[in-house]
Design a protein around this motif. Structure first.
Motif, PDB file in Angstrom:
ATOM      1  N   PRO A 115      44.227  43.357  25.304  1.00  0.00           N
ATOM      2  CA  PRO A 115      44.031  43.258  23.850  1.00  0.00           C
ATOM      3  C   PRO A 115      45.092  44.023  23.058  1.00  0.00           C
ATOM      4  N   TRP A 151      36.405  44.436  26.902  1.00  0.00           N
ATOM      5  CA  TRP A 151      36.418  43.099  26.305  1.00  0.00           C
ATOM      6  C   TRP A 151      35.929  42.055  27.303  1.00  0.00           C
ATOM      7  N   TRP A 191      32.235  42.291  27.473  1.00  0.00           N
ATOM      8  CA  TRP A 191      31.671  41.677  26.272  1.00  0.00           C
ATOM      9  C   TRP A 191      31.611  40.154  26.423  1.00  0.00           C
TER      10      TRP A 191
END
Length: 144
Positions: A131, A29, A32
């Motif tokens: 997450p 993440w 990203w």
């Protein structure tokens, strides 16, 4: 050319605990969200882990052979009078003599300390769980 070398066993242990651990623990993440971090990981993975070590860095014998082969390749490519083989513990003197410069008054730098790099690897590993943790917390809040 200045070639920095280390004892192969110490090099492997240190690299595995530091640089390799950092690149392996970068959370998806975060990659990203950060194009720059993603580009760095792509470059290091492609050039170093896949390129130099043929995707076999965790094969300790293979990685050590690749490291030693790289040193020999550099030695073969540069004439002795144009190559300084330097170990970090050697300090400024050999480098300055090789470059024809005065030795600076500042102490020889110690950057990329293993403990700091290992800390970054641990932080990345923990961030990788974020997450999932946030999802669990959201479900708990929703349930209540």
């Amino acid at each position: 050319m200045i070639l920095s070398t280390r004892d192969v066993d110490k090099w492997y242990a240190s690299t595995r605990r530091t640089i390799f651990a950092v690149t392996q623990n970068m959370p998806r993440w975060l990659l990203w969200l950060s194009p720059r971090l993603r580009a760095v990981k792509k470059m290091v993975t492609g050039t170093v882990w896949q390129g130099v070590f043929d995707g076999r860095f965790l094969d300790e014998d293979h990685a050590k052979r690749a490291y030693l082969r790289n040193i020999e390749d550099v030695k073969a490519h540069y004439p002795p009078d144009r190559l300084l083989i330097h170990q970090p513990g050697d300090g400024w003197e050999p480098i300055c003599r090789f470059l024809g410069k005065d030795v600076p008054q500042e102490p020889y730098p110690r950057v990329n300390e293993a403990k700091e790099i290992q800390r970054v690897a641990r932080v990345f590993k923990v961030l990788g769980y974020l997450p999932g943790l946030l999802l669990v917390l959201a479900l708990i809040v929703w349930w209540i």
